[in-house]
Design an enzyme around this catalytic site. Structure first.
Site, mmCIF file in Angstrom:
data_model
loop_
_atom_site.group_PDB
_atom_site.id
_atom_site.type_symbol
_atom_site.label_atom_id
_atom_site.label_comp_id
_atom_site.label_asym_id
_atom_site.label_seq_id
_atom_site.Cartn_x
_atom_site.Cartn_y
_atom_site.Cartn_z
ATOM 1 N N LYS A 129 0.864 -1.182 0.000
ATOM 2 C CA LYS A 129 0.000 0.000 0.000
ATOM 3 C C LYS A 129 0.894 1.223 0.000
ATOM 4 C CE LYS A 129 -4.444 0.734 0.114
ATOM 5 N NZ LYS A 129 -5.541 -0.184 -0.264
ATOM 6 N N ASP A 169 -7.004 4.263 -4.379
ATOM 7 C CA ASP A 169 -7.678 4.057 -3.097
ATOM 8 C C ASP A 169 -8.350 5.412 -2.831
ATOM 9 O OD1 ASP A 169 -7.682 1.879 -0.781
ATOM 10 O OD2 ASP A 169 -7.556 3.799 0.231
#
Ligand code: GLU
Length: 449
Positions: A129, A169
């Site tokens: 991430k 995201d």
């Protein structure tokens, strides 16, 4: 808090010590370790090889300066992150989040979750991430472009279609992926389509990727309902958020015969008993990047806007938290239970607090964790990588069919695993154990690396 297996206590203590103050990361680790009790009992080889301990330590963490110039000519400064957590199953894979709340602890919690989520999809992708504490709110298109270019000017050296493949995201959609891809292409002089997913359809993107997280979430809930001899038909649904995940979850619920009566943004929520008007919501939130209060104003007397949190007070059969971490707490869970809600499924990452999860379980509410229920987004990213690798592009219908099959198979794996490890019907245990075992077995096979 329930006890961890004694072999996992030092693992958790080490995580807290090594990552001071990163409370969201601690929470994400705790939730997985808690589920692993029966695995440690049955498979001591994982603990013997320090697999669980190794899994809690990212393979690589990159933190970098992101300087850029705003529209008034002033220099701005942000901090960028990429946490490459685990590459046992494939290249690092996971989104980028641009939001002022981003710090290392948020990226680590998201990267940790991503390992197990990606494993559950059955696709060959590791977990990662990234993101930045950049706030896109109120920024012009040119500012967002300059920020993305500066961000990629550092990040590009860590990426590659076989190395690390970011996507979107919160705060990172097709526009940002476009600017990031453009800069990557310019710096490297390579049209390496498979280095980012969530691309636009005219430049290497895949059909259904935009809709995939929301659609996948609803396919997962449809499976939960089916195993209980039920369906979406006539169900009342509340969806928090109004970003990419929420909007396409709303669309799919409506296609399957459910009625979504409320959704929200960070300022407040709207209740629309007739059912959210998808076209109006899409125009305001996705096309114009407006506020949910504009929806109520445009919709007229049928819709009510309430400022602040509190969306979980709206009575519903099914609740889909699709906004952000820890948005559904014990107070929210108590109202859902009181109002007869039967299913809660996470569209966002870790939106339900541990206390709320416990309350829902005790009340017999079916609870689907994000690792399983929102895996449709990253699964479709893997389908995008597959299309890029073969220089092919699939139809919407075929891609959606593949997504539906993947969600059905994740649901099945969760149930079979939960049953095999003594917690029938517990999707949290099923998702954590099934996701873990596949990564753990790969790590054992690859040796101490
Ligand atoms: N950010 C999404 C997630 O939380 C998608 C990641 C991806 O497609 O790589 O799973």
């Amino acid at each position: 808090m329930p006890a961890l297996h004694e072999r996992l206590v030092p693992v958790y203590e080490e995580v807290v010590k090594r990552n001071p103050g990163e409370v969201e990361f601690h929470q994400a680790v705790w939730e997985v370790l808690e589920s692993l009790h029966p695995v440690v009992v049955r498979h001591p080889e994982y603990a013997d090889a320090e697999i669980i301990r190794r899994m809690c330590e990212p393979e690589r963490q990159i933190i970098f300066r992101v300087p850029w110039v705003d529209d008034r000519g002033r220099v701005q400064l942000n901090r960028g992150f990429r946490v490459e957590f685990n590459s046992a199953l494939g290249p690092y894979k996971g989104g980028l989040r641009f939001h002022p709340s981003v710090y290392l602890g948020i990226i680590k919690f998201l990267g940790f979750e991503q390992i197990f989520k990606n494993s559950l999809t059955g696709m060959p992708i590791g977990g990662a991430k990234g993101g930045a504490d950049f706030d896109p709110k109120g920024r012009s298109d040119a500012e967002v472009m300059r920020f993305c270019q500066s961000f990629m000017t550092e990040l590009y050296r860590h990426l590659g279609e076989h190395t690390d493949v970011p996507a979107g995201d919160i705060g990172v959609g097709a526009r940002e992926i476009g600017y990031l891809f453009g800069q990557y292409k310019r710096i490297t002089n390579r049209y390496e389509s498979g280095v980012l997913t969530g691309k636009g359809l005219t430049w290497g993107g895949a059909q259904v990727r935009r809709e995939a997280t929301g659609y996948g979430l609803v396919f997962f809930v449809d499976e939960i309902l089916r195993t209980r001899g039920d369906s979406f038909d006539g169900k009342t649904v509340v969806v928090s958020g109004s970003g990419n995940v929420a909007v396409y979850a709303i669309a799919k619920v409506q296609q399957l015969g459910g009625r979504v009566i409320a959704c929200s943004d960070s300022d407040g929520y709207v209740v629309d008993e007739a059912g959210i008007d998808f076209d109006l919501l899409h125009e305001i939130k996705i096309e114009r990047r407006g506020r949910i209060s504009d929806y109520a104003a445009k919709r007229g007397s049928g819709a009510t806007y309430v400022s602040g949190a509190g969306i979980w007070q709206v009575p519903c059969d099914i609740a889909l938290p699709c906004a952000t971490q820890n948005e559904l707490d014990d107070v929210g869970a108590a109202s859902l239970i009181r109002n007869g809600c039967r299913v809660v499924a996470e569209g966002a990452n870790m939106p339900t607090t541990p206390a709320a999860i416990r309350m829902l379980a005790e009340a017999g509410v079916a609870f689907a964790p994000g690792k399983a229920a929102n895996a449709g987004g990253v699964a479709t990213s893997a389908l995008e990588m597959q299309q890029n690798a073969s220089r092919d592009s699939w139809t919407f219908e075929y891609t959606e069919k593949r997504l539906a099959e993947i969600m059905r198979s994740i649901h099945e794996r969760c149930l079979v695993t939960a049953e095999a490890y003594g917690s029938p019907g517990n999707y949290v245990v099923g998702a954590n154990i099934a996701g873990f075992i596949q990564v753990a077995d790969a790590m054992l096979a690859l040796g101490v690396i």
